[in-house]
Structure formats: C-alpha cells, structure tokens
Design an enzyme around this catalytic site. Structure first.
Site, PDB file in Angstrom:
ATOM      1  N   GLU A 153      29.859 112.303 117.945  1.00  0.00           N
ATOM      2  CA  GLU A 153      30.839 111.471 118.666  1.00  0.00           C
ATOM      3  C   GLU A 153      30.696 111.613 120.186  1.00  0.00           C
ATOM      4  O   GLU A 153      31.613 111.261 120.922  1.00  0.00           O
ATOM      5  CB  GLU A 153      32.266 111.848 118.259  1.00  0.00           C
ATOM      6  CG  GLU A 153      32.611 111.624 116.805  1.00  0.00           C
ATOM      7  CD  GLU A 153      32.913 110.162 116.481  1.00  0.00           C
ATOM      8  OE1 GLU A 153      32.542 109.280 117.276  1.00  0.00           O
ATOM      9  OE2 GLU A 153      33.492 109.926 115.418  1.00  0.00           O
ATOM     10  N   HIS A 189      39.035 115.152 119.517  1.00  0.00           N
ATOM     11  CA  HIS A 189      39.092 114.231 118.382  1.00  0.00           C
ATOM     12  C   HIS A 189      39.318 115.047 117.118  1.00  0.00           C
ATOM     13  O   HIS A 189      38.557 115.983 116.836  1.00  0.00           O
ATOM     14  CB  HIS A 189      37.784 113.445 118.282  1.00  0.00           C
ATOM     15  CG  HIS A 189      37.635 112.745 116.967  1.00  0.00           C
ATOM     16  ND1 HIS A 189      38.587 111.880 116.476  1.00  0.00           N
ATOM     17  CD2 HIS A 189      36.656 112.789 116.029  1.00  0.00           C
ATOM     18  CE1 HIS A 189      38.203 111.429 115.309  1.00  0.00           C
ATOM     19  NE2 HIS A 189      37.038 111.961 115.005  1.00  0.00           N
ATOM     20  N   HIS A 219      41.250 115.010 112.842  1.00  0.00           N
ATOM     21  CA  HIS A 219      41.694 114.215 111.689  1.00  0.00           C
ATOM     22  C   HIS A 219      43.006 114.807 111.156  1.00  0.00           C
ATOM     23  O   HIS A 219      43.036 115.308 110.033  1.00  0.00           O
ATOM     24  CB  HIS A 219      40.638 114.245 110.578  1.00  0.00           C
ATOM     25  CG  HIS A 219      39.314 113.645 110.950  1.00  0.00           C
ATOM     26  ND1 HIS A 219      38.229 113.680 110.112  1.00  0.00           N
ATOM     27  CD2 HIS A 219      38.910 112.979 112.057  1.00  0.00           C
ATOM     28  CE1 HIS A 219      37.201 113.063 110.690  1.00  0.00           C
ATOM     29  NE2 HIS A 219      37.591 112.644 111.876  1.00  0.00           N
ATOM     30  N   HIS A 249      40.516 106.462 110.366  1.00  0.00           N
ATOM     31  CA  HIS A 249      39.626 107.544 110.776  1.00  0.00           C
ATOM     32  C   HIS A 249      40.381 108.796 111.222  1.00  0.00           C
ATOM     33  O   HIS A 249      40.390 109.794 110.502  1.00  0.00           O
ATOM     34  CB  HIS A 249      38.709 107.003 111.895  1.00  0.00           C
ATOM     35  CG  HIS A 249      37.726 107.988 112.404  1.00  0.00           C
ATOM     36  ND1 HIS A 249      36.789 107.676 113.347  1.00  0.00           N
ATOM     37  CD2 HIS A 249      37.534 109.304 112.127  1.00  0.00           C
ATOM     38  CE1 HIS A 249      36.051 108.733 113.615  1.00  0.00           C
ATOM     39  NE2 HIS A 249      36.492 109.738 112.886  1.00  0.00           N
TER      40      HIS A 249
END
Ligand SMILES: [Zn+2]
Length: 271
Positions: A130, A149, A151, A213
C-alpha cells in the site's frame, strides 16, 4: 541552614538513583500534565539525568512505529499480516512497515525507507504493497507526518455497508475525526485506483472508510494517527450498539458550540 548548591554544581548520580529520581519527577509531572504525558517524558528524563546521549530521531521513529503497530495489533485492528503504518522521516523520505509480516511482531530494523517516488532506499524486506497510498497522502498533505491503514472490524463493517460516520454522537470523536469520516469508493487494495479515489478527500479530512476494505487515519504525528484509529473504531462499535438499541441521539448545536469553546482551535464541524 544548608546552603543551596551552586547552579553549576556537578551532581554525581548512579544510574539507579537517576532512575528513581526520574520516577519521582514523573509522578509530579503526572499531576501537572496527566499520566500519559508523564510516562512519555520518562525516558527523556532518565537520559538527561544519566547524561546518556539523546536517541537519534531515526531510531526513535522506528521504535515508535513498532510500539504503535504492537498496540494496534493487540487491540485486534490488524488481523493476520494486514495493516500498514508509515511516518515521514524527512522531507524526502518515509519509513513504512514491510509487506507480509505480522505488524505486532516487527523489529525496528524491519521498517523500509522509501523516497517520495516510492524507490526503496534500504536493503532487506519489501515495503507494504500500500506504499502508493501512503505517498499519495504525504504528497498532498504537508502537515501530515504519519499514516495508518488498518482493518478494524466495526469500522470496516460501516465501510462494507457504505455508511459514512458523519453525525455528531461522541464528543471525542467529533473533535478527533471532524469534519466527518467519508466512505471512499472501492479500489482494489494496493492499486493506483484506490489512491485516485482517496485523493479528492485528502485536503479536508483526516480519517477515511475504504469501501469493502478498511480504514485510513492521518496524524501530525504517529500518536495522533493512532488516537484517530482507536477513536474511529470505538465510534463504530458504539454506533452499531446504539442502533441495535433504537438509534443514537445526536449532540445539539449548543453542545457542539460548547465543545469548540472547551477545545479552542480544534475543529468540531461534524454535521
Ligand atoms: Zn488493507
């Protein structure tokens, strides 16, 4: 009466004495500044008292990224090898987590140094796939020095359902995540399309739901990006529960005005 020592008197302290003194100073600082700030200052105090050289900035950044990753992994926000973190090391370099490792088990040397074009400047592990998204953020936001980032399960549920977090429900979330947390249209993970979808939102927002996502949070430093990540997941959990209970009540305009006044300089424009 005991004479007060000369200001330049040399004070010899054994390391354990210095540590004990630093601990006591920390307790005093905790009363003045709060426990978290005091604990943050303790290593610097010990170094100052023992005369050890200050930790180089690059080493400090690597250590802080590893600590932040461990915390986020412990909170269950980065299942498996998912998630990536980066910090701006200098105007022309970033440090980013490597691909394929469990982020809670990294060593500071595992971090990868990239230039702003994405060229790898360190040997060893590959950078997170990423990396384009991270560089895209730093290219647009000169005030941002950390990108995370993750989840997180509840926030990702809102991302999967396409529901933005745009209502004033929790005071802390209003202050940290203003003006709102938009849903960024789906782009495949690691793709340029994802970066292109994110870019139009970057100038005015600090936290994002990536459709189907996960989430991205920005910060002026790593601590702020971590704080936003935690606040976003907490808000999502609370909203989900509140909706099961019949729906959330919103903070009023008067409440929001009060919030702005209590934290002057902090935006609180959740609508
Ligand atoms: Zn992801």
């Amino acid at each position: 009466m005991t004479p007060f020592p000369e200001p330049n008197a040399q004070l010899e302290l054994a390391p354990d004495q210095a540590e004990s003194l630093a601990h006591r100073l920390t307790l005093r600082l905790a009363r003045d500044l709060g426990p978290e700030e005091a604990i943050r200052l303790l290593p610097a105090l010990v170094r100052a008292l023992t005369g050890a050289p200050p930790e180089p900035i690059q080493d400090r950044l690597r250590r802080e990224v590893v600590q932040a990753a461990r915390r986020l992994a412990d909170l269950g926000l980065m299942a498996g090898t998912a998630g990536n973190l980066s910090v701006r090391e200098s105007p022309s370099h970033i440090l980013i987590t490597p691909a394929g490792l469990r982020k809670g088990e990294m060593h500071p040397d595992d971090l990868v140094r990239l230039d702003m074009q994405g060229n790898k400047l360190s040997s060893g592990l590959r950078p997170s796939s990423e990396f384009r998204m991270h560089l895209g953020v730093y290219g647009v936001r000169s005030d941002v020095n950390a990108v995370i980032h993750t989840h997180p399960p509840h926030a990702t549920a809102f991302a999967a359902a396409g529901i933005p977090l745009d209502r004033p429900v929790l005071a802390e979330a209003v202050l940290l995540l203003a003006p709102k947390v938009p849903v960024i249209p789906f782009g495949a993970p690691s793709s340029q399309q994802l970066v292109d979808h994110l870019k139009p939102w970057l100038a005015d927002h600090n936290a994002f739901l990536l459709a189907n996502h996960g989430v991205v949070c920005l910060g002026r430093d790593l601590a702020e990006a971590v704080q936003r990540t935690e606040a976003l997941e907490f808000l999502a959990r609370v909203l989900l529960a509140a909706r099961l209970l019949g729906g959330e009540n919103l903070l009023t305009h008067a409440d929001l005005r009060g919030l702005r006044q209590s934290r002057s300089g902090t935006p609180a424009d959740f609508r």
